[in-house]
Write a protein that holds these residues in place. Structure first.
Motif, PDB file in Angstrom:
ATOM      1  N   LEU A 230      25.883 -18.361   1.414  1.00  0.00           N
ATOM      2  CA  LEU A 230      26.150 -18.257   2.848  1.00  0.00           C
ATOM      3  C   LEU A 230      24.853 -18.071   3.633  1.00  0.00           C
ATOM      4  N   SER A 231      23.906 -17.331   3.071  1.00  0.00           N
ATOM      5  CA  SER A 231      22.616 -17.151   3.735  1.00  0.00           C
ATOM      6  C   SER A 231      21.884 -18.480   3.865  1.00  0.00           C
ATOM      7  N   LEU A 232      21.900 -19.256   2.782  1.00  0.00           N
ATOM      8  CA  LEU A 232      21.257 -20.569   2.818  1.00  0.00           C
ATOM      9  C   LEU A 232      21.964 -21.498   3.806  1.00  0.00           C
ATOM     10  N   ALA A 233      23.298 -21.429   3.839  1.00  0.00           N
ATOM     11  CA  ALA A 233      24.058 -22.258   4.777  1.00  0.00           C
ATOM     12  C   ALA A 233      23.724 -21.864   6.219  1.00  0.00           C
ATOM     13  N   ALA A 234      23.568 -20.564   6.469  1.00  0.00           N
ATOM     14  CA  ALA A 234      23.281 -20.100   7.822  1.00  0.00           C
ATOM     15  C   ALA A 234      21.936 -20.622   8.312  1.00  0.00           C
ATOM     16  N   VAL A 235      20.897 -20.502   7.490  1.00  0.00           N
ATOM     17  CA  VAL A 235      19.576 -20.963   7.937  1.00  0.00           C
ATOM     18  C   VAL A 235      19.547 -22.480   8.056  1.00  0.00           C
TER      19      VAL A 235
ATOM     20  N   VAL B  69       0.836  -1.203   0.000  1.00  0.00           N
ATOM     21  CA  VAL B  69       0.000   0.000   0.000  1.00  0.00           C
ATOM     22  C   VAL B  69       0.870   1.251   0.000  1.00  0.00           C
ATOM     23  N   PHE B  70       2.065   1.150   0.585  1.00  0.00           N
ATOM     24  CA  PHE B  70       2.927   2.316   0.764  1.00  0.00           C
ATOM     25  C   PHE B  70       4.003   2.439  -0.312  1.00  0.00           C
ATOM     26  N   VAL B  71       4.517   1.321  -0.798  1.00  0.00           N
ATOM     27  CA  VAL B  71       5.651   1.377  -1.734  1.00  0.00           C
ATOM     28  C   VAL B  71       5.450   0.389  -2.862  1.00  0.00           C
ATOM     29  N   ASP B  72       6.136   0.655  -3.965  1.00  0.00           N
ATOM     30  CA  ASP B  72       6.202  -0.306  -5.069  1.00  0.00           C
ATOM     31  C   ASP B  72       7.166  -1.405  -4.655  1.00  0.00           C
ATOM     32  N   LEU B  73       6.682  -2.644  -4.599  1.00  0.00           N
ATOM     33  CA  LEU B  73       7.459  -3.717  -4.000  1.00  0.00           C
ATOM     34  C   LEU B  73       7.647  -4.864  -4.986  1.00  0.00           C
ATOM     35  N   PRO B  74       8.729  -4.825  -5.765  1.00  0.00           N
ATOM     36  CA  PRO B  74       8.978  -5.938  -6.689  1.00  0.00           C
ATOM     37  C   PRO B  74       9.490  -7.161  -5.939  1.00  0.00           C
ATOM     38  N   MET B  75       9.446  -8.304  -6.581  1.00  0.00           N
ATOM     39  CA  MET B  75      10.017  -9.515  -5.988  1.00  0.00           C
ATOM     40  C   MET B  75      10.737 -10.270  -7.094  1.00  0.00           C
ATOM     41  N   ALA B  76      12.056 -10.219  -7.057  1.00  0.00           N
ATOM     42  CA  ALA B  76      12.856 -10.805  -8.126  1.00  0.00           C
ATOM     43  C   ALA B  76      12.810 -12.328  -8.111  1.00  0.00           C
ATOM     44  N   HIS B  77      12.744 -12.924  -6.921  1.00  0.00           N
ATOM     45  CA  HIS B  77      12.804 -14.391  -6.805  1.00  0.00           C
ATOM     46  C   HIS B  77      11.736 -14.866  -5.820  1.00  0.00           C
ATOM     47  N   PRO B  78      10.486 -14.921  -6.235  1.00  0.00           N
ATOM     48  CA  PRO B  78       9.403 -15.265  -5.297  1.00  0.00           C
ATOM     49  C   PRO B  78       9.519 -16.674  -4.719  1.00  0.00           C
ATOM     50  N   VAL B  79       9.980 -17.642  -5.517  1.00  0.00           N
ATOM     51  CA  VAL B  79      10.106 -19.018  -5.009  1.00  0.00           C
ATOM     52  C   VAL B  79      11.162 -19.075  -3.912  1.00  0.00           C
ATOM     53  N   TRP B  80      12.291 -18.417  -4.155  1.00  0.00           N
ATOM     54  CA  TRP B  80      13.333 -18.350  -3.126  1.00  0.00           C
ATOM     55  C   TRP B  80      12.796 -17.656  -1.884  1.00  0.00           C
ATOM     56  N   ALA B  81      12.045 -16.577  -2.055  1.00  0.00           N
ATOM     57  CA  ALA B  81      11.510 -15.842  -0.906  1.00  0.00           C
ATOM     58  C   ALA B  81      10.643 -16.744  -0.040  1.00  0.00           C
ATOM     59  N   LEU B  82       9.745 -17.504  -0.669  1.00  0.00           N
ATOM     60  CA  LEU B  82       8.860 -18.386   0.090  1.00  0.00           C
ATOM     61  C   LEU B  82       9.642 -19.502   0.769  1.00  0.00           C
ATOM     62  N   GLY B  83      10.586 -20.102   0.035  1.00  0.00           N
ATOM     63  CA  GLY B  83      11.383 -21.180   0.608  1.00  0.00           C
ATOM     64  C   GLY B  83      12.249 -20.703   1.760  1.00  0.00           C
ATOM     65  N   PHE B  84      12.899 -19.563   1.571  1.00  0.00           N
ATOM     66  CA  PHE B  84      13.776 -19.032   2.605  1.00  0.00           C
ATOM     67  C   PHE B  84      12.967 -18.613   3.824  1.00  0.00           C
TER      68      PHE B  84
END
Length: 253
Positions: free
Chosen positions: A225-230, A127-142
Motif C-alpha cells: 500500500l505504501s508503494l501504491a500510494a507513492v 551520532v545519537f542512536v544505533d540506526l540499523p537499516m533492514a532494507h537499504p535498497v528499498w529505502a533508497l528507491g522509496f
C-alpha cells in the motif's frame, strides 16, 4: 530529449543549492539535533521503545520524511516561481525544449537536493542512536520516488502561486500538519481504534510507514500500500504537469 537543456536547468538549480550551504545543509542538521533533544530526551524518557525499537531510532525515518517532503516542495516551487516573479518565464517557454525537459531539470534538481539532505540527516542521526537499516535498497528507491513525487507537487505549486505568501501556504498549513499527524513521531498502532481509522485516511502515513519499514522491518500499513500510494502521487503529479503545459494555465498570465 534535449540533454543540454536539461543539464543547464539542473546545473543552475544545483549551483544555487551549493551557494547557500548554511540554509541547504547546516539548517537540516541543526533541526535534527533539536528534534532529538526535544523528542528523544523529553518523550524518549517516557517511551523507551516502540515495538522493540528505541524511540530515538524510531523517529529518524519520520524526521527524514518530514524534511524530504518540505524540501522537495520548497526547492521545486521556488525554482519555477522565480522565473515567473522575475518575468523570465517567457524565455523558458520560448527555448527549444519540451515541457518534459523543463520539468526534468527543475524536478530532478529539487529531488536530488532532498536526497542529499536526507543522507545528511541520516548520518547526523547515527551520532545519537544505533540506526540499523533492514532494507537499504528499498529505502533508497522509496526515498527517490517520494522526493520526485513531491518535487512535482512543488513544481505545480510554484506554477499555481501568484505571490510569495501563497508559495509558503501549502508547506506550512498542509504538508507539515499531515506529516505530524501521519505517524512521524509515533506508531498509528499506539492510537485508540477510532483515531487509527482517522490516521489511515492521511496519505502521508503510507509514506512514513513504508520508509520506516525499510529501516526496521515494521510498518503501520502493508508495504504494498505504501508503494501504491507513492506511485499514485507520482502519477497525479505527472498528469497535472502535462495538463498545465498543454493548456498554458498560469504559464502565460
Amino acid at each position: 530529449m534535449n540533454g543540454r537543456a536539461v543539464k543547464t536547468i539542473f546545473d543552475h538549480e544545483m549551483a544555487r543549492f551549493w551557494r547557500t550551504p548554511w540554509e541547504s545543509l547546516a539548517s537540516p542538521v541543526v533541526s535534527t539535533v533539536l528534534y532529538f533533544v526535544v523528542f528523544g530526551a523529553a518523550i524518549g524518557g517516557r517511551i523507551p521503545s516502540v515495538e522493540g525499537v528505541s524511540y530515538g531510532a524510531f523517529i529518524v525515518p519520520g524526521l527524514i520524511m518530514l524534511t524530504v517532503l518540505q524540501q522537495s516542495i520548497a526547492n521545486a516551487s521556488f525554482g519555477i516561481f522565480f522565473p515567473k516573479f522575475a518575468g523570465t518565464m517567457y524565455e523558458i517557454l520560448a527555448a527549444p525544449m519540451s515541457f518534459i525537459e523543463v520539468v526534468a531539470g527543475y524536478v530532478g534538481a529539487a529531488a536530488l537536493k532532498s536526497i542529499i539532505i536526507a543522507v545528511v540527516i541520516h548520518l547526523t542521526a547515527m551520532v545519537f542512536v544505533d540506526l540499523p537499516m533492514a532494507h537499504p535498497v528499498w529505502a533508497l528507491g522509496f526515498l527517490t520516488l517520494t522526493a520526485v513525487s513531491f518535487s512535482l507537487f512543488g513544481f505545480l505549486m510554484g506554477l499555481w502561486a501568484k505571490d510569495w505568501q501563497q508559495l509558503q501556504f501549502i508547506p506550512l498549513m498542509v504538508v507539515t500538519p499531515l506529516v505530524f499527524l501521519g505517524g512521524a513521531f509515533y506508531s498509528a498502532s499506539m492510537l485508540p481504534p477510532f483515531w487509527q481509522g482517522v490516521a489511515h485516511l492521511n496519505p502521508v502515513l503510507y509514506l512514513i510507514s513504508g520508509f520506516r519499514w525499510a529501516y526496521f522491518g515494521m510498518a503501520d500499513v502493508p508495504v504494498g500500500l505504501s508503494l501504491a500510494a507513492v506511485t499514485v502521487f507520482l502519477a497525479l503529479g505527472l498528469t497535472a504537469v502535462w495538463a498545465i503545459f498543454r493548456t498554458g494555465w498560469r504559464l502565460r498570465a
